[in-house]
Motif scaffolding. Structure first.
Motif, mmCIF file in Angstrom:
data_model
loop_
_atom_site.group_PDB
_atom_site.id
_atom_site.type_symbol
_atom_site.label_atom_id
_atom_site.label_comp_id
_atom_site.label_asym_id
_atom_site.label_seq_id
_atom_site.Cartn_x
_atom_site.Cartn_y
_atom_site.Cartn_z
ATOM 1 N N MET A 1 12.497 -4.447 0.718
ATOM 2 C CA MET A 1 11.067 -3.789 0.638
ATOM 3 C C MET A 1 10.137 -3.954 1.940
ATOM 4 O O MET A 1 9.312 -2.954 2.189
ATOM 5 C CB MET A 1 10.202 -4.620 -0.453
ATOM 6 N N ARG A 2 10.640 -4.873 2.741
ATOM 7 C CA ARG A 2 9.853 -4.979 4.240
ATOM 8 C C ARG A 2 10.386 -3.794 4.860
ATOM 9 O O ARG A 2 9.489 -3.129 5.473
ATOM 10 C CB ARG A 2 10.373 -6.389 4.726
ATOM 11 N N THR A 3 11.566 -3.599 4.728
ATOM 12 C CA THR A 3 12.219 -2.313 5.411
ATOM 13 C C THR A 3 11.549 -0.966 4.960
ATOM 14 O O THR A 3 11.111 -0.144 5.872
ATOM 15 C CB THR A 3 13.669 -2.381 5.352
ATOM 16 N N LEU A 4 11.464 -0.771 3.674
ATOM 17 C CA LEU A 4 10.876 0.500 3.033
ATOM 18 C C LEU A 4 9.536 0.524 3.578
ATOM 19 O O LEU A 4 9.135 1.510 4.130
ATOM 20 C CB LEU A 4 10.853 0.571 1.802
ATOM 21 N N PHE A 5 8.582 -0.260 3.500
ATOM 22 C CA PHE A 5 7.041 -0.177 3.704
ATOM 23 C C PHE A 5 6.836 -0.267 5.272
ATOM 24 O O PHE A 5 5.938 0.455 5.730
ATOM 25 C CB PHE A 5 6.417 -1.407 2.892
ATOM 26 N N PHE A 6 7.782 -0.883 6.078
ATOM 27 C CA PHE A 6 7.564 -0.755 7.425
ATOM 28 C C PHE A 6 7.997 0.862 7.814
ATOM 29 O O PHE A 6 6.890 1.135 8.713
ATOM 30 C CB PHE A 6 8.665 -1.611 7.952
ATOM 31 N N TYR A 7 8.744 1.463 7.473
ATOM 32 C CA TYR A 7 9.216 2.651 7.728
ATOM 33 C C TYR A 7 8.237 3.688 7.001
ATOM 34 O O TYR A 7 7.886 4.780 7.778
ATOM 35 C CB TYR A 7 10.590 2.991 7.591
ATOM 36 N N MET A 8 7.607 3.342 6.206
ATOM 37 C CA MET A 8 6.605 4.229 5.420
ATOM 38 C C MET A 8 5.140 4.083 6.262
ATOM 39 O O MET A 8 4.468 4.818 6.304
ATOM 40 C CB MET A 8 6.332 3.926 4.078
ATOM 41 N N GLY A 9 5.108 2.911 7.055
ATOM 42 C CA GLY A 9 3.903 2.631 7.931
ATOM 43 C C GLY A 9 2.861 2.112 7.095
ATOM 44 O O GLY A 9 1.544 2.440 7.373
ATOM 45 N N ARG A 10 3.175 1.499 6.114
ATOM 46 C CA ARG A 10 2.063 0.906 5.005
ATOM 47 C C ARG A 10 2.265 -0.451 4.685
ATOM 48 O O ARG A 10 3.310 -0.917 4.946
ATOM 49 C CB ARG A 10 2.236 1.643 3.898
ATOM 50 N N ASN A 11 1.337 -1.527 4.689
ATOM 51 C CA ASN A 11 1.335 -2.630 4.228
ATOM 52 C C ASN A 11 1.574 -2.675 2.598
ATOM 53 O O ASN A 11 1.191 -1.938 2.095
ATOM 54 C CB ASN A 11 -0.063 -3.472 4.595
ATOM 55 N N VAL A 12 2.038 -3.937 1.915
ATOM 56 C CA VAL A 12 2.183 -4.011 0.789
ATOM 57 C C VAL A 12 2.250 -5.474 0.326
ATOM 58 O O VAL A 12 2.564 -6.322 1.011
ATOM 59 C CB VAL A 12 3.604 -3.350 0.246
ATOM 60 N N GLN A 13 1.699 -5.554 -0.699
ATOM 61 C CA GLN A 13 1.838 -6.980 -1.433
ATOM 62 C C GLN A 13 2.540 -6.779 -2.740
ATOM 63 O O GLN A 13 2.308 -6.026 -3.657
ATOM 64 C CB GLN A 13 0.333 -7.553 -1.786
ATOM 65 N N ILE A 14 3.803 -7.790 -3.008
ATOM 66 C CA ILE A 14 4.513 -7.597 -4.167
ATOM 67 C C ILE A 14 4.928 -8.898 -4.615
ATOM 68 O O ILE A 14 5.427 -9.995 -3.649
ATOM 69 C CB ILE A 14 5.736 -6.966 -3.943
ATOM 70 N N LYS A 15 4.579 -9.287 -5.693
ATOM 71 C CA LYS A 15 4.814 -10.492 -6.442
ATOM 72 C C LYS A 15 5.732 -10.265 -7.656
ATOM 73 O O LYS A 15 5.248 -9.607 -8.396
ATOM 74 C CB LYS A 15 3.704 -11.515 -6.658
#
Length: 176
Positions: free
Chosen positions: A32-46
């Motif tokens: 998930m860190r990889t996906l959103f880093f390359y998407m150029g977006r921040n995310v919060q997942i719990k």
């Protein structure tokens, strides 16, 4: 976006501050860190879950719902593609946010928690929930970690492009 079932409790908030990912599965956290880093977006997942299979599939559904909601009827570029190298692996991801279809041509031997079935379930859940045509093709690769991570890198880059705002709806029909 919140998804609560008898099997999972998942909360996903995209572009809502710093990236914080707590799925309870260290491999999925990394992806998930990889996906959103390359998407150029921040995310919060719990997340909390009973089985990893349910976690990966339901997280794909929830992210798909959240990304679809983020479009909000605005025109987007719609298409995205990336061919991504990572060590011995070479992955192609090409997508169209318009209707659900999934072509998955990836194989590897499961190892160290990297399971092909989990990867498949996450991606198919994401594609069908977003109404996205998603093609993923492995040209080369042996290491299950490298292949899996590279799929998420290429997917992130492709989604980042496809979700960019556009001046008009990219369809000869005038609508998706």
């Amino acid at each position: 976006m919140i998804r609560n079932t008898r099997e999972t409790e998942i909360e996903v908030n995209i572009d809502s501050g710093n990236t914080i990912i707590e799925t309870g599965d260290p491999i999925l956290d990394h992806m998930m860190r990889t996906l959103f880093f390359y998407m150029g977006r921040n995310v919060q997942i719990k997340c909390s879950f009973d089985l990893r299979h349910h976690l990966w599939e339901d997280l794909g559904i929830t992210i798909g719902q959240e990304l679809s909601a983020s479009i909000g009827g605005r025109p987007i570029k719609r298409f995205g593609s990336a061919t991504m190298p990572m060590d011995e692996s070479l992955i192609l991801v090409s997508l169209d946010i318009s209707r659900a279809y999934f072509n998955f041509q990836v194989e590897f031997r499961d190892a160290e928690g990297f399971e092909l079935n989990l990867l498949y379930e996450f991606l198919w859940a994401l594609a069908r929930t977003m109404s996205m045509t998603l093609h993923i093709i492995k040209f080369s690769g042996i290491n299950s970690h490298h292949i899996t991570e590279n799929v998420f890198k290429a997917l992130g880059a492709s989604l980042g492009t496809a979700l960019e705002e556009s001046k008009y709806t990219r369809s000869t029909k005038g609508m998706l």
